[in-house]
Write a protein that holds these residues in place. Structure first.
Motif, mmCIF file in Angstrom:
data_model
loop_
_atom_site.group_PDB
_atom_site.id
_atom_site.type_symbol
_atom_site.label_atom_id
_atom_site.label_comp_id
_atom_site.label_asym_id
_atom_site.label_seq_id
_atom_site.Cartn_x
_atom_site.Cartn_y
_atom_site.Cartn_z
ATOM 1 N N GLU A 279 0.803 -1.224 0.120
ATOM 2 C CA GLU A 279 -0.035 0.036 0.016
ATOM 3 C C GLU A 279 1.020 1.340 0.018
ATOM 4 O O GLU A 279 0.720 2.222 -0.804
ATOM 5 N N SER A 280 2.110 1.158 0.831
ATOM 6 C CA SER A 280 2.888 2.297 0.732
ATOM 7 C C SER A 280 3.552 2.553 -0.691
ATOM 8 O O SER A 280 3.728 3.524 -1.086
ATOM 9 N N VAL A 281 3.865 1.418 -1.466
ATOM 10 C CA VAL A 281 4.391 1.410 -2.568
ATOM 11 C C VAL A 281 3.453 2.279 -3.560
ATOM 12 O O VAL A 281 4.028 3.041 -4.442
ATOM 13 N N LYS A 282 2.226 1.721 -3.310
ATOM 14 C CA LYS A 282 1.284 2.285 -4.328
ATOM 15 C C LYS A 282 1.140 3.751 -4.041
ATOM 16 O O LYS A 282 1.040 4.477 -5.060
ATOM 17 N N ASN A 283 0.845 4.014 -3.054
ATOM 18 C CA ASN A 283 0.893 5.667 -2.668
ATOM 19 C C ASN A 283 2.005 6.411 -2.954
ATOM 20 O O ASN A 283 1.572 7.457 -3.435
ATOM 21 N N PHE A 284 3.259 5.967 -2.686
ATOM 22 C CA PHE A 284 4.614 6.738 -2.950
ATOM 23 C C PHE A 284 4.637 6.871 -4.446
ATOM 24 O O PHE A 284 5.064 7.804 -4.958
ATOM 25 N N ALA A 285 4.471 5.816 -5.224
ATOM 26 C CA ALA A 285 4.503 5.790 -6.638
ATOM 27 C C ALA A 285 3.632 6.956 -7.475
ATOM 28 O O ALA A 285 4.040 7.569 -8.165
ATOM 29 N N LYS A 286 2.250 7.002 -6.769
ATOM 30 C CA LYS A 286 1.532 8.036 -7.510
ATOM 31 C C LYS A 286 1.858 9.338 -7.251
ATOM 32 O O LYS A 286 1.984 10.327 -7.734
ATOM 33 N N MET A 321 10.497 3.021 -9.456
ATOM 34 C CA MET A 321 9.480 2.871 -10.417
ATOM 35 C C MET A 321 9.603 1.563 -11.220
ATOM 36 O O MET A 321 8.463 0.938 -11.285
ATOM 37 N N LEU A 322 10.579 1.114 -11.446
ATOM 38 C CA LEU A 322 10.804 0.000 -12.090
ATOM 39 C C LEU A 322 10.191 -1.315 -11.452
ATOM 40 O O LEU A 322 9.577 -2.225 -11.835
ATOM 41 N N ASN A 323 10.416 -1.226 -10.162
ATOM 42 C CA ASN A 323 10.133 -2.523 -9.209
ATOM 43 C C ASN A 323 8.589 -2.259 -8.752
ATOM 44 O O ASN A 323 8.012 -3.325 -8.759
ATOM 45 N N ALA A 324 8.082 -0.910 -8.829
ATOM 46 C CA ALA A 324 6.677 -0.951 -8.503
ATOM 47 C C ALA A 324 5.968 -1.183 -9.380
ATOM 48 O O ALA A 324 4.795 -1.521 -9.509
ATOM 49 N N ALA A 325 6.373 -1.309 -10.709
ATOM 50 C CA ALA A 325 5.739 -1.714 -12.059
ATOM 51 C C ALA A 325 5.062 -3.286 -11.758
ATOM 52 O O ALA A 325 4.460 -3.673 -12.587
ATOM 53 N N LYS A 326 5.648 -4.035 -10.976
ATOM 54 C CA LYS A 326 5.291 -5.518 -10.785
ATOM 55 C C LYS A 326 3.935 -5.263 -10.019
ATOM 56 O O LYS A 326 3.304 -6.588 -10.111
ATOM 57 N N ILE A 327 3.389 -4.332 -9.679
ATOM 58 C CA ILE A 327 2.013 -4.305 -9.058
ATOM 59 C C ILE A 327 1.135 -3.886 -10.332
ATOM 60 O O ILE A 327 1.133 -2.774 -10.746
ATOM 61 N N GLU A 328 0.374 -4.891 -10.685
ATOM 62 C CA GLU A 328 -0.395 -4.635 -11.738
ATOM 63 C C GLU A 328 -1.223 -3.586 -11.842
ATOM 64 O O GLU A 328 -1.365 -2.702 -12.770
ATOM 65 N N GLU A 329 -1.720 -2.927 -10.772
ATOM 66 C CA GLU A 329 -2.653 -1.742 -10.731
ATOM 67 C C GLU A 329 -2.122 -0.578 -10.824
ATOM 68 O O GLU A 329 -2.508 0.379 -11.549
ATOM 69 N N ILE A 330 -0.522 -0.494 -11.020
ATOM 70 C CA ILE A 330 0.114 0.821 -11.493
ATOM 71 C C ILE A 330 1.191 0.221 -12.531
ATOM 72 O O ILE A 330 1.940 1.454 -12.507
ATOM 73 N N SER A 331 1.156 -0.605 -13.123
ATOM 74 C CA SER A 331 2.385 -1.002 -13.717
ATOM 75 C C SER A 331 2.536 -0.200 -14.921
ATOM 76 O O SER A 331 3.901 0.120 -15.164
ATOM 77 N N LYS A 332 1.509 0.196 -15.618
ATOM 78 C CA LYS A 332 1.647 1.259 -16.830
ATOM 79 C C LYS A 332 2.371 2.230 -16.577
ATOM 80 O O LYS A 332 3.255 2.645 -17.450
ATOM 81 N N GLU A 333 1.993 2.907 -15.654
ATOM 82 C CA GLU A 333 2.368 4.253 -15.253
ATOM 83 C C GLU A 333 3.843 4.223 -14.712
ATOM 84 O O GLU A 333 4.749 5.170 -15.239
ATOM 85 N N CYS A 334 3.937 3.331 -14.024
ATOM 86 C CA CYS A 334 5.127 3.171 -13.395
ATOM 87 C C CYS A 334 6.322 2.944 -14.375
ATOM 88 O O CYS A 334 7.614 3.187 -14.378
ATOM 89 N N LEU A 335 5.933 1.929 -15.526
ATOM 90 C CA LEU A 335 6.974 1.466 -16.195
ATOM 91 C C LEU A 335 7.305 2.618 -17.177
ATOM 92 O O LEU A 335 8.629 2.935 -17.688
#
Length: 395
Positions: A279-286, A321-335
């Motif tokens: 959850e922290s990864v998703k929040n920080f990625a955004k 961002m590269l590693n956060a892209a492993k989370i499907e929900e945010i993968s596209k924007e992180c990549l």
């Protein structure tokens, strides 16, 4: 005659001082000729790797002063460089070369790494010069990531590092940056210790290590994050839980990013803390994505477009961002964010393969360097980012 000799000596000393100031500036100017001409990722990657290999066993000393005039005074006072910041420079280079070795079996690079290890550890796997500060934990973590050495070869050094971290635990149950600064909690510490604690805890079945790492991250999020923006301050004070320093300091975001994403990555999927950190990864990625500049960089103050880009921030957040892209929900924007960061980093690489324009060492809470130059830490994370990008299933 005596006066003439004295006068000659004064002139020689004056010329010597001038040269000490001028030569580094001239060298940077020359080395920046034809900067940013890499267009091919493979050529760029090999170039930054070659430089990283050279630096591993001869890591450039990083200035802790911003002075560009009369620097000989800082040298004589011992204020020019510090060994304490070398651990995280070396760790980044080692992490980068480890990522490279996952793609290619390079015996020469392995030999250079073994040489480096012999300079740091004795035959029993203990530190030759035991770290006194928790900065050393990130180097211990880098050693744990090596695949071609015996897993327990450096167990004594790892155990010492865990004991060192425990000695820095304060009354609130989290780890201080220095024993002499226990009233503060720094964002840097998350990057220094948390990946090591998770990796060490998982390998040797020490749940207390894992719990401490997660507590360090989540407590910082409670007291050191800007409400509704999820970006960290430089530090916070324990007594009144007041944030200190700058919200949006780029490398501060980088330290949090490293600590969070590597900790999340080291946790097994069935661990109770995995979903919490995710959850922290998703929040920080955004949050981090919203501050990325059009040229792919992040600035040294990420919240101000007027501030200059920082390669160290861009390399570490690109890695996140590269590693956060492993989370499907945010993968596209992180990549997409990762690829933009790589594009920028290629543009600030000297023809020698040295990534340029990283912010210098921080002086104190709220006191930031205005010099932007080479940094082995950045070099290492560029290598780590690019080689993990090559081998990533999402790339």
């Amino acid at each position: 005659m005596f006066i003439q000799i004295v006068g000659l000596i004064v002139i020689i000393i004056f010329i010597f001082i001038i040269l000490i100031d001028v030569i580094p500036l001239m060298r940077d100017w020359v080395n920046r000729i034809h900067i940013g001409r890499y267009n091919d990722k493979q050529l760029w990657n090999q170039s930054i790797i070659n430089k990283g290999v050279k630096w591993l066993n001869k890591t450039p000393k990083i200035k802790v002063t911003d002075n560009t005039r009369l620097v000989i005074i800082d040298m004589l006072k011992g204020n020019y460089t510090k060994n304490a910041i070398q651990h995280w420079q070396e760790a980044a280079l080692l992490l980068g070369l480890t990522a490279y070795l996952k793609n290619k079996d390079d015996e020469n690079v392995q030999k250079d790494i073994v040489k480096f290890l012999k300079s740091k550890f004795d035959r029993n796997g203990q530190w030759l010069n035991k770290p006194q500060h928790v900065d050393g934990a990130i180097l211990a973590y880098a050693v744990m990531k090596l695949d071609f050495i015996e897993q327990d070869a450096y167990r004594k050094a790892l155990d010492y590092t865990w004991e060192l971290i425990k000695e820095h635990i304060g009354e609130d149950g989290t780890v201080g940056y220095r024993k002499s600064m226990q009233s503060y909690r720094y964002v840097d510490t998350i990057g220094f210790i948390c990946p090591f604690l998770i990796a060490y805890g998982v390998r040797y079945k020490k749940d207390e290590c894992i719990d401490l790492a997660v507590k360090q991250i989540k407590t910082y999020e409670q007291y050191g994050m800007l409400d509704n923006k999820f970006i960290p301050s430089h530090a916070y004070k324990l007594e009144n839980e007041v944030p200190l320093g700058l919200y949006g300091w780029g490398r501060g975001l980088g330290w949090y990013a490293i600590g969070l994403i590597d900790s999340w990555g080291e946790l097994p999927n069935n661990n109770k803390h995995k979903i919490v950190l995710e959850e922290s990864v998703k929040n920080f990625a955004k949050a981090a994505r919203s501050f990325q500049q059009e040229n792919g960089s992040w600035n040294w103050t990420v919240t101000r477009k007027e501030s200059r880009p920082d390669s160290s921030t861009t390399a570490t957040l690109g890695w996140f961002m590269l590693n956060a892209a492993k989370i499907e929900e945010i993968s596209k924007e992180c990549l997409a964010s990762t690829e933009e960061a790589l594009s920028y980093l290629m543009k600030v690489t000297r023809k020698s393969g040295t990534v340029d324009f990283s912010q210098g060492d921080t002086k104190d809470i709220g006191v930031y360097s205005m010099l932007f130059n080479i940094l082995p830490f950045t070099q290492g994370f560029c290598i780590r980012l690019m080689n993990s990008y090559k081998s990533s299933k999402v790339a």
